[in-house]
Scaffold this motif. Structure first.
Motif, mmCIF file in Angstrom:
data_model
loop_
_atom_site.group_PDB
_atom_site.id
_atom_site.type_symbol
_atom_site.label_atom_id
_atom_site.label_comp_id
_atom_site.label_asym_id
_atom_site.label_seq_id
_atom_site.Cartn_x
_atom_site.Cartn_y
_atom_site.Cartn_z
ATOM 1 N N GLY A 44 0.793 -1.224 0.000
ATOM 2 C CA GLY A 44 0.000 0.000 0.000
ATOM 3 C C GLY A 44 0.817 1.261 0.000
ATOM 4 O O GLY A 44 0.271 2.365 0.037
ATOM 5 N N TYR A 146 -9.774 -5.250 7.879
ATOM 6 C CA TYR A 146 -8.721 -4.970 6.902
ATOM 7 C C TYR A 146 -8.677 -6.078 5.848
ATOM 8 O O TYR A 146 -8.615 -5.806 4.641
ATOM 9 N N ARG A 150 -9.622 -5.860 1.734
ATOM 10 C CA ARG A 150 -8.725 -6.340 0.677
ATOM 11 C C ARG A 150 -9.432 -7.369 -0.200
ATOM 12 O O ARG A 150 -9.338 -7.312 -1.431
ATOM 13 N N ARG A 151 -10.137 -8.284 0.437
ATOM 14 C CA ARG A 151 -10.803 -9.368 -0.298
ATOM 15 C C ARG A 151 -11.918 -8.818 -1.189
ATOM 16 O O ARG A 151 -12.111 -9.284 -2.319
ATOM 17 N N GLY A 153 -12.085 -5.773 -2.381
ATOM 18 C CA GLY A 153 -11.607 -4.734 -3.280
ATOM 19 C C GLY A 153 -12.160 -3.365 -2.966
ATOM 20 O O GLY A 153 -12.346 -2.539 -3.869
ATOM 21 N N LEU A 158 -10.099 0.222 2.620
ATOM 22 C CA LEU A 158 -8.733 -0.260 2.828
ATOM 23 C C LEU A 158 -7.799 0.892 3.201
ATOM 24 O O LEU A 158 -6.991 0.764 4.125
ATOM 25 N N GLU A 162 -5.848 1.204 6.672
ATOM 26 C CA GLU A 162 -4.384 1.288 6.623
ATOM 27 C C GLU A 162 -3.886 2.415 7.518
ATOM 28 O O GLU A 162 -2.936 2.245 8.291
ATOM 29 N N ARG A 190 -3.741 -1.029 -5.469
ATOM 30 C CA ARG A 190 -3.454 -2.158 -4.595
ATOM 31 C C ARG A 190 -4.521 -3.234 -4.719
ATOM 32 O O ARG A 190 -4.197 -4.419 -4.869
ATOM 33 N N VAL A 191 -5.783 -2.848 -4.672
ATOM 34 C CA VAL A 191 -6.844 -3.857 -4.762
ATOM 35 C C VAL A 191 -6.906 -4.459 -6.165
ATOM 36 O O VAL A 191 -7.343 -5.604 -6.339
ATOM 37 N N GLU A 194 -3.108 -6.756 -6.164
ATOM 38 C CA GLU A 194 -2.792 -7.813 -5.198
ATOM 39 C C GLU A 194 -3.344 -9.186 -5.564
ATOM 40 O O GLU A 194 -2.719 -10.201 -5.233
#
Length: 277
Positions: A44, A146, A150-151, A153, A158, A162, A190-191, A194
């Motif tokens: 991130g 968190y 992320r999962r 998106g 996020l 962070e 990032r989403v 990753e």
């Protein structure tokens, strides 16, 4: 101080694009002269994490920093990639045989995995608020949220998590504005990127720490996530040649919170003799 001219001097930065394994490019910057040091940022984030550290390090060292795949100025992945192989591509591009590696968080994990895979390619390690492959993180509500962001998106959630979890000292602390900007600007990429990060179930540095044969500096801030302290204790207990430092008034973004103190520790660490020399 070296005088600045219009031509590149040892303290001037040279930006390059490193071809990434499998396609794409990695933005990188090189500055300074002396023994080589490669800086790796965390998830991130991007290479701006090291803005306040590079100028002083580059007075005595050849400093390379780069944006990890899909973050900062590096291209988004469209196929599986491996951060360890990306690091090797950076070292090969610059012709570095045995640099020192300095990694924060995810960057520390990548550096540790790299030295275990390529022990002849690294002179020393500095692990700053590092994560470690194979370490099992405990679950708590904020960590669960968190992981969910992320999962799913959810870039906005996020970014907010962070900052609340990892930049707990807030915007008014040193480096606060650049931390907020860096996190916000990288959240969407990032989403998107990753899911392409390859996972290796057998990559377990936590169980192989005694195999690390280079000197290691273990640093973390006293305001960092409690699990980072647990990891640091484990590193110091199991690494054969490790020295630990706890830096006051710093959270996970230590290079921007207390750059002078980090530079002091890094310079002392980097002047240690290479045991393989």
């Amino acid at each position: 101080m070296r005088a600045h001219t219009d031509d590149p001097t040892p303290l001037d930065a040279v930006e390059v694009e490193v071809p990434a394994p499998g396609g794409g490019r990695l933005w990188a910057e090189r500055r300074g002269t002396g023994s080589p040091v490669v800086l790796l940022h965390g998830a991130g984030m991007d290479a701006r994490l090291w803005d306040a550290v590079v100028p002083d390090l580059a007075r005595d060292h050849d400093v390379i920093r780069y944006d990890a795949r899909g973050l900062g100025r590096s291209s988004l992945p469209d196929r599986p990639f491996d951060d360890v192989e990306d690091l090797r591509a950076v070292l090969d591009h610059f012709g570095l045989d045995r640099p020192a590696l300095v990694g924060l968080s995810m960057g520390g994990e990548t550096a540790l995995d790299f030295v275990l895979a390529h022990p002849d390619r690294v002179a020393s390690l500095a692990l700053v608020g590092a994560s470690v492959s194979g370490h099992v993180w405990p679950s708590d509500p904020r960590s669960a949220a968190y992981a969910t962001a992320r999962r799913q998106g959810d870039a906005q959630a996020l970014a907010a998590l962070e900052l609340s979890i990892w930049a707990s000292m807030g915007r008014t602390a040193p480096g606060g504005e650049i931390i907020e900007a860096m996190v916000a600007e990288n959240a969407a990429n990032r989403v998107a990127g990753e899911p392409f990060l390859a996972h290796f179930p057998d990559r377990d540095a936590a169980s192989r720490l005694r195999e690390v044969a280079v000197p290691v500096l273990v640093v973390h801030g006293d305001q960092d996530h409690p699990e980072i302290t647990t990891i640091a204790d484990r590193l110091l207990a199991d690494l054969p040649d490790a020295r630990g430092v706890v830096v006051a008034d710093a959270d996970h973004y230590l290079p921007l919170r207390t750059p002078e103190r980090l530079v002091e520790q890094l310079l002392a660490h980097l002047t240690r003799p290479d045991p393989s020399a």
